[in-house]
Design a protein around this motif. Structure first.
Motif, PDB file in Angstrom:
ATOM      1  N   ALA A 181       5.424  -2.160 -14.111  1.00 43.77           N
ATOM      2  CA  ALA A 181       4.974  -1.217 -13.097  1.00 43.77           C
ATOM      3  C   ALA A 181       6.143  -0.386 -12.577  1.00 43.77           C
ATOM      4  O   ALA A 181       7.284  -0.859 -12.519  1.00 43.77           O
ATOM      5  N   PRO A 182       5.893   0.861 -12.167  1.00 45.34           N
ATOM      6  CA  PRO A 182       6.976   1.727 -11.682  1.00 45.34           C
ATOM      7  C   PRO A 182       7.716   1.133 -10.486  1.00 45.34           C
ATOM      8  O   PRO A 182       7.140   0.426  -9.658  1.00 45.34           O
ATOM      9  N   VAL A 183       8.999   1.445 -10.414  1.00 49.13           N
ATOM     10  CA  VAL A 183       9.833   1.083  -9.274  1.00 49.13           C
ATOM     11  C   VAL A 183       9.761   2.205  -8.248  1.00 49.13           C
ATOM     12  O   VAL A 183       9.837   3.385  -8.595  1.00 49.13           O
ATOM     13  N   VAL A 184       9.609   1.838  -6.991  1.00 49.38           N
ATOM     14  CA  VAL A 184       9.540   2.792  -5.888  1.00 49.38           C
ATOM     15  C   VAL A 184      10.797   2.645  -5.039  1.00 49.38           C
ATOM     16  O   VAL A 184      11.138   1.537  -4.612  1.00 49.38           O
ATOM     17  N   SER A 185      11.481   3.754  -4.776  1.00 51.36           N
ATOM     18  CA  SER A 185      12.707   3.744  -3.983  1.00 51.36           C
ATOM     19  C   SER A 185      12.556   4.701  -2.811  1.00 51.36           C
ATOM     20  O   SER A 185      12.258   5.885  -2.991  1.00 51.36           O
ATOM     21  N   LEU A 186      12.777   4.180  -1.593  1.00 48.79           N
ATOM     22  CA  LEU A 186      12.691   4.969  -0.372  1.00 48.79           C
ATOM     23  C   LEU A 186      14.050   4.952   0.329  1.00 48.79           C
ATOM     24  O   LEU A 186      14.686   3.899   0.433  1.00 48.79           O
ATOM     25  N   SER A 187      14.490   6.111   0.807  1.00 50.72           N
ATOM     26  CA  SER A 187      15.804   6.245   1.420  1.00 50.72           C
ATOM     27  C   SER A 187      15.687   6.503   2.910  1.00 50.72           C
ATOM     28  O   SER A 187      14.836   7.280   3.359  1.00 50.72           O
ATOM     29  N   LEU A 188      16.572   5.851   3.673  1.00 48.95           N
ATOM     30  CA  LEU A 188      16.679   6.063   5.115  1.00 48.95           C
ATOM     31  C   LEU A 188      18.153   6.216   5.480  1.00 48.95           C
ATOM     32  O   LEU A 188      19.009   5.492   4.957  1.00 48.95           O
ATOM     33  N   GLY A 189      18.455   7.137   6.400  1.00 50.33           N
ATOM     34  CA  GLY A 189      19.811   7.252   6.908  1.00 50.33           C
ATOM     35  C   GLY A 189      20.673   8.215   6.125  1.00 50.33           C
ATOM     36  O   GLY A 189      20.244   9.312   5.757  1.00 50.33           O
TER      37      GLY A 189
ATOM     38  N   TYR B 271       2.132  -4.646  -5.477  1.00 46.36           N
ATOM     39  CA  TYR B 271       3.566  -4.756  -5.232  1.00 46.36           C
ATOM     40  C   TYR B 271       3.818  -6.005  -4.398  1.00 46.36           C
ATOM     41  O   TYR B 271       3.095  -6.286  -3.437  1.00 46.36           O
ATOM     42  N   ASP B 272       4.848  -6.764  -4.795  1.00 47.85           N
ATOM     43  CA  ASP B 272       5.100  -8.036  -4.120  1.00 47.85           C
ATOM     44  C   ASP B 272       6.576  -8.349  -3.928  1.00 47.85           C
ATOM     45  O   ASP B 272       6.932  -9.441  -3.492  1.00 47.85           O
ATOM     46  N   ILE B 273       7.461  -7.409  -4.239  1.00 51.92           N
ATOM     47  CA  ILE B 273       8.899  -7.584  -4.043  1.00 51.92           C
ATOM     48  C   ILE B 273       9.447  -6.370  -3.329  1.00 51.92           C
ATOM     49  O   ILE B 273       9.117  -5.226  -3.672  1.00 51.92           O
TER      50      ILE B 273
ATOM     51  N   GLU C  92       0.826  -1.206   0.000  1.00 51.96           N
ATOM     52  CA  GLU C  92       0.000   0.000   0.000  1.00 51.96           C
ATOM     53  C   GLU C  92       0.860   1.256   0.000  1.00 51.96           C
ATOM     54  O   GLU C  92       0.531   2.264  -0.646  1.00 51.96           O
ATOM     55  N   LEU C  93       1.967   1.207   0.724  1.00 50.95           N
ATOM     56  CA  LEU C  93       2.888   2.330   0.719  1.00 50.95           C
ATOM     57  C   LEU C  93       3.431   2.565  -0.690  1.00 50.95           C
ATOM     58  O   LEU C  93       3.551   3.714  -1.140  1.00 50.95           O
ATOM     59  N   GLY C  94       3.748   1.485  -1.392  1.00 43.51           N
ATOM     60  CA  GLY C  94       4.241   1.606  -2.755  1.00 43.51           C
ATOM     61  C   GLY C  94       3.220   2.214  -3.698  1.00 43.51           C
ATOM     62  O   GLY C  94       3.546   3.084  -4.517  1.00 43.51           O
ATOM     63  N   ARG C  95       1.982   1.780  -3.594  1.00 44.27           N
ATOM     64  CA  ARG C  95       0.934   2.317  -4.461  1.00 44.27           C
ATOM     65  C   ARG C  95       0.704   3.802  -4.166  1.00 44.27           C
ATOM     66  O   ARG C  95       0.519   4.598  -5.089  1.00 44.27           O
ATOM     67  N   ARG C  96       0.746   4.169  -2.900  1.00 43.99           N
ATOM     68  CA  ARG C  96       0.570   5.576  -2.548  1.00 43.99           C
ATOM     69  C   ARG C  96       1.736   6.415  -3.063  1.00 43.99           C
ATOM     70  O   ARG C  96       1.547   7.556  -3.512  1.00 43.99           O
ATOM     71  N   ALA C  97       2.932   5.854  -3.016  1.00 44.41           N
ATOM     72  CA  ALA C  97       4.100   6.562  -3.519  1.00 44.41           C
ATOM     73  C   ALA C  97       3.976   6.836  -5.020  1.00 44.41           C
ATOM     74  O   ALA C  97       4.272   7.938  -5.489  1.00 44.41           O
ATOM     75  N   VAL C  98       3.543   5.838  -5.775  1.00 42.52           N
ATOM     76  CA  VAL C  98       3.385   6.019  -7.217  1.00 42.52           C
ATOM     77  C   VAL C  98       2.321   7.071  -7.518  1.00 42.52           C
ATOM     78  O   VAL C  98       2.508   7.953  -8.362  1.00 42.52           O
ATOM     79  N   ALA C  99       1.190   7.005  -6.808  1.00 46.14           N
ATOM     80  CA  ALA C  99       0.121   7.978  -7.030  1.00 46.14           C
ATOM     81  C   ALA C  99       0.588   9.391  -6.718  1.00 46.14           C
ATOM     82  O   ALA C  99       0.277  10.341  -7.444  1.00 46.14           O
TER      83      ALA C  99
ATOM     84  N   LEU D 124      10.775  -1.132  -4.020  1.00 43.39           N
ATOM     85  CA  LEU D 124       9.562  -1.931  -4.198  1.00 43.39           C
ATOM     86  C   LEU D 124       9.284  -2.129  -5.680  1.00 43.39           C
ATOM     87  O   LEU D 124       9.401  -1.198  -6.478  1.00 43.39           O
ATOM     88  N   ARG D 125       8.864  -3.351  -6.031  1.00 41.31           N
ATOM     89  CA  ARG D 125       8.593  -3.695  -7.421  1.00 41.31           C
ATOM     90  C   ARG D 125       7.381  -4.617  -7.513  1.00 41.31           C
ATOM     91  O   ARG D 125       7.033  -5.300  -6.551  1.00 41.31           O
ATOM     92  N   VAL D 126       6.780  -4.657  -8.696  1.00 38.73           N
ATOM     93  CA  VAL D 126       5.744  -5.637  -9.031  1.00 38.73           C
ATOM     94  C   VAL D 126       6.417  -6.696  -9.890  1.00 38.73           C
ATOM     95  O   VAL D 126       6.959  -6.394 -10.953  1.00 38.73           O
ATOM     96  N   SER D 127       6.376  -7.947  -9.426  1.00 33.14           N
ATOM     97  CA  SER D 127       7.144  -8.983 -10.113  1.00 33.14           C
ATOM     98  C   SER D 127       6.526  -9.402 -11.444  1.00 33.14           C
ATOM     99  O   SER D 127       7.238  -9.665 -12.406  1.00 33.14           O
ATOM    100  N   GLY D 128       5.198  -9.537 -11.480  1.00 29.48           N
ATOM    101  CA  GLY D 128       4.556 -10.148 -12.633  1.00 29.48           C
ATOM    102  C   GLY D 128       4.717 -11.650 -12.671  1.00 29.48           C
ATOM    103  O   GLY D 128       4.286 -12.313 -13.618  1.00 29.48           O
TER     104      GLY D 128
END
Length: 231
Positions: free
Chosen positions: A140-148, A114-116, A94-101, A211-215
């Motif tokens: 599907a779009p790739v979502v990248s989140l950064s920490l640190g 998203y499943d990976i 859900e976080l990934g879908r919200r990020a893309v939107a 985060l990715r959608v594998s297919g």
């Protein structure tokens, strides 16, 4: 100095590739870091990835949903302790879908979930060479989140690992999404800036949650060999 005096603005780095600074607030960063620490524990925990040529990646990795190894997916950690890969949680999807939107607009969201997740840990000396995320069946779009720690994220083109490319500073809490014409663009991390993480986070180093959608639709043993994506 200017970067500190004025708020960082979201930017389209290339058609289909958008950087959203500060997308995760402090509470969400802390929660995601706590989850990453759980996922990094064995079994199927943080590991060093070995390439077919006998080298090793300097960023260490743990996977959720499907286990990535050069250059395929599996349901077990075939290049590590052999354990089943950790499950991919619904809340992360859900976080990934919200990020893309938020980054690309609601129409860019894919109907498949998203499943990976590939979670890479960078210490101060770690790097990531230019590569494409090309091992999935879904566009599907790739979502990248950064920490640190802050890093220099190099986002290139779909034809070559070399120029033209754009260097983007990714800080803790930043979001980067790439899909559409940018989905198979080469990208990498040439530099991490040690000691630049926000003190309140309590993290030494950098975590990147991708985060990715594998297919992929097969059973427990299905693998896919296609491309050259280490992150």
């Amino acid at each position: 100095m200017d970067a500190e005096l004025f708020p960082r603005e979201r930017a389209e780095i290339a058609p289909g590739a958008v950087h959203v600074p500060g997308w995760l607030d402090e509470d969400r960063q802390r929660a995601l870091l706590a989850a990453c620490r759980d996922w990094a524990r064995p079994p199927a925990g943080l590991r060093t990835v070995r390439t077919p040529g006998g080298g090793t990646m300097t960023a260490r990795q743990v996977c959720l949903g499907w286990h990535w190894y050069p250059y395929a997916y599996a349901r077990t950690v075939v290049d590590g302790d052999g354990s089943p890969v950790k499950p991919f949680p619904d809340w992360l999807g859900e976080l990934g879908r919200r990020a893309v939107a938020d980054a690309l607009g609601p129409r860019a969201t894919d109907p498949a979930p998203y499943d990976i997740a590939l979670i890479n840990f960078y210490d101060g000396d770690a790097r990531m060479g230019m590569h494409r995320d090309a091992d999935e069946r879904s566009p599907a779009p790739v979502v990248s989140l950064s920490l640190g720690d802050t890093c220099v994220f190099r986002f290139g083109n779909t034809a070559t690992r070399t120029r033209p490319y754009t260097d983007v500073e990714l800080r803790s809490g930043d979001l980067f999404v790439f899909g559409g014409p940018a989905r198979l663009a080469y990208h990498g991390v040439p530099r991490v800036r040690p000691g630049s993480a926000p003190p309140w986070l309590g993290l030494t180093g950098r975590l990147n949650v991708t985060l990715r959608v594998s297919g992929l639709t097969g059973g427990d043993g299905e693998e896919r060999i296609m491309g050259d994506s280490p992150s």
